[in-house]
Scaffold this motif. Structure first.
Motif, mmCIF file in Angstrom:
data_model
loop_
_atom_site.group_PDB
_atom_site.id
_atom_site.type_symbol
_atom_site.label_atom_id
_atom_site.label_comp_id
_atom_site.label_asym_id
_atom_site.label_seq_id
_atom_site.Cartn_x
_atom_site.Cartn_y
_atom_site.Cartn_z
ATOM 1 N N UNK A 153 -4.150 -2.952 18.328
ATOM 2 C CA UNK A 153 -3.016 -3.716 17.810
ATOM 3 C C UNK A 153 -1.744 -2.892 17.896
ATOM 4 N N UNK A 154 -1.833 -1.600 17.611
ATOM 5 C CA UNK A 154 -0.658 -0.741 17.649
ATOM 6 C C UNK A 154 0.004 -0.766 19.019
ATOM 7 N N UNK A 155 -0.777 -0.609 20.074
ATOM 8 C CA UNK A 155 -0.203 -0.562 21.423
ATOM 9 C C UNK A 155 0.352 -1.917 21.842
ATOM 10 N N UNK A 209 3.186 -7.817 4.266
ATOM 11 C CA UNK A 209 3.834 -7.080 5.348
ATOM 12 C C UNK A 209 3.369 -5.639 5.309
ATOM 13 N N UNK A 210 3.373 -5.016 6.471
ATOM 14 C CA UNK A 210 2.926 -3.626 6.533
ATOM 15 C C UNK A 210 3.394 -2.990 7.835
ATOM 16 N N UNK A 211 3.649 -1.681 7.760
ATOM 17 C CA UNK A 211 3.860 -0.886 8.972
ATOM 18 C C UNK A 211 2.573 -0.162 9.366
ATOM 19 N N UNK A 212 1.551 -0.280 8.537
ATOM 20 C CA UNK A 212 0.279 0.378 8.829
ATOM 21 C C UNK A 212 -0.583 -0.498 9.724
ATOM 22 N N UNK A 213 -0.414 -0.357 11.026
ATOM 23 C CA UNK A 213 -1.061 -1.268 11.961
ATOM 24 C C UNK A 213 -2.579 -1.122 11.980
ATOM 25 N N UNK A 214 -3.073 0.084 11.752
ATOM 26 C CA UNK A 214 -4.520 0.266 11.711
ATOM 27 C C UNK A 214 -5.118 -0.475 10.522
ATOM 28 N N UNK A 215 -4.424 -0.441 9.381
ATOM 29 C CA UNK A 215 -4.887 -1.166 8.193
ATOM 30 C C UNK A 215 -4.905 -2.665 8.468
ATOM 31 N N UNK A 216 -3.837 -3.161 9.076
ATOM 32 C CA UNK A 216 -3.750 -4.587 9.399
ATOM 33 C C UNK A 216 -4.886 -4.990 10.325
ATOM 34 N N UNK A 217 -5.148 -4.180 11.326
ATOM 35 C CA UNK A 217 -6.201 -4.501 12.290
ATOM 36 C C UNK A 217 -7.574 -4.560 11.619
ATOM 37 N N UNK A 265 0.808 -1.223 0.000
ATOM 38 C CA UNK A 265 0.000 0.000 0.000
ATOM 39 C C UNK A 265 0.840 1.272 0.000
ATOM 40 N N UNK A 266 2.165 1.115 0.154
ATOM 41 C CA UNK A 266 3.048 2.277 0.201
ATOM 42 C C UNK A 266 3.007 3.033 -1.120
ATOM 43 N N UNK A 267 2.733 4.322 -1.057
ATOM 44 C CA UNK A 267 2.742 5.152 -2.262
ATOM 45 C C UNK A 267 1.435 5.192 -3.018
ATOM 46 N N UNK A 268 0.468 4.381 -2.623
ATOM 47 C CA UNK A 268 -0.817 4.393 -3.321
ATOM 48 C C UNK A 268 -1.699 5.530 -2.804
ATOM 49 N N UNK A 269 -2.439 6.142 -3.713
ATOM 50 C CA UNK A 269 -3.404 7.157 -3.307
ATOM 51 C C UNK A 269 -4.576 6.460 -2.617
ATOM 52 N N UNK A 270 -5.398 7.207 -1.875
ATOM 53 C CA UNK A 270 -6.470 6.579 -1.087
ATOM 54 C C UNK A 270 -7.416 5.702 -1.906
ATOM 55 N N UNK A 271 -7.777 6.134 -3.109
ATOM 56 C CA UNK A 271 -8.695 5.337 -3.925
ATOM 57 C C UNK A 271 -8.058 4.013 -4.328
ATOM 58 N N UNK A 272 -6.804 4.061 -4.790
ATOM 59 C CA UNK A 272 -6.112 2.839 -5.208
ATOM 60 C C UNK A 272 -5.865 1.918 -4.026
ATOM 61 N N UNK A 273 -5.539 2.501 -2.878
ATOM 62 C CA UNK A 273 -5.340 1.712 -1.669
ATOM 63 C C UNK A 273 -6.626 0.987 -1.289
ATOM 64 N N UNK A 274 -7.732 1.690 -1.361
ATOM 65 C CA UNK A 274 -9.032 1.089 -1.049
ATOM 66 C C UNK A 274 -9.341 -0.060 -2.013
ATOM 67 N N UNK A 275 -9.098 0.162 -3.302
ATOM 68 C CA UNK A 275 -9.386 -0.875 -4.290
ATOM 69 C C UNK A 275 -8.532 -2.114 -4.072
#
Length: 241
Positions: A230-232, A189-197, A161-171
């Motif tokens: 999840x982040x905490x 893999x991801x550092x975006x913990x909210x997305x993973x959750x 998801x790195x570098x994707x705009x919000x619409x592309x990320x959603x798709x």
């Protein structure tokens, strides 16, 4: 299904990058692969995809050993690397046709998928441009499109998801959900913990080359007796990194 059994990887002058890793990723699941920088995420993914050799252990994808049955294994997965800077001297359409040729995707099916995917990712009008002229986000989109052209059973995605705009990320997240719902495997893999959750059925957490947790979010909270995000929980588990 992805099966990682007793996998170890050493690098010169370093401690074990991966230390006796055991992990089974079932079909029909989206699994998030988490860990701090240097924990071994990208090394693991590169061994899963055959880029790096294993020092010991085995990795199988839908029953095919990545080292003993490399061609068979590589036909059934799609891989998005953490850096999309590749084949820069090809035009977008040249790259996608190159991938289609490798995986023997019939031209009619290929053309339909290319048009559909690149219009969804809003890069259709740039297909005749060289990839080296693309922005980082556009390069990410062309690599993801290339992965999806042959409709692989297993998706292995390193920070997709790195570098994707919000619409592309959603798709892409919706595509991941649809792919898993059909009984396929999505491992990213991801550092975006909210997305993973929000997105993942299960999470695998690695630290210093060792797996320290695998299961769903509720199991993670139960094991560590907490109702935190999840982040905490992740930060507490890896605070020695």
């Amino acid at each position: 299904m992805i099966e990682i059994k007793n996998v170890t990887k050493d690098f010169p002058g370093n401690n074990k990058a991966i230390d006796s890793l055991n992990l089974t990723i079932p079909d029909g699941k989206i699994v998030g692969f988490l860990g701090p920088n240097g924990a071994g995420k990208s090394t693991t993914i590169k061994m899963m995809t055959g880029i790096l050799p294993l020092d010991s252990g085995s990795i199988t994808l839908n029953g095919f050993d990545i080292e003993k049955n490399a061609l068979e294994a590589k036909r059934i997965f799609g891989y998005v690397p953490d850096q999309p800077d590749m084949f820069l001297r090809l035009k977008g359409i040249e790259y996608l046709n190159f991938i289609g040729d490798i995986f023997e995707v019939p031209k009619e099916i290929r053309a339909e998928r290319i048009e559909t995917l690149t219009k969804q990712f809003n890069i259709y009008d740039a297909l005749d441009d060289y990839i080296q002229t693309f922005s980082h986000g556009m390069r990410q989109k062309i690599i993801v499109t290339g992965v999806l052209i042959h409709d692989p059973d297993i998706w292995i995605l390193d920070e997709p998801l790195t570098g994707l705009d919000p619409k592309s990320s959603y798709m892409l997240k919706e595509m991941m959900r649809d792919h898993a719902a059909k009984g396929n495997t999505v491992f990213f893999s991801s550092h975006g913990l909210e997305v993973v959750e929000q997105l993942c059925d299960e999470v695998a957490i690695i630290n210093k080359g060792r797996l320290i947790f695998y299961g769903n979010i509720d199991e993670l909270r139960d094991e560590y007796h907490t109702d935190q995000s999840l982040e905490k929980v992740f930060l507490e588990l890896t605070d020695d990194a």
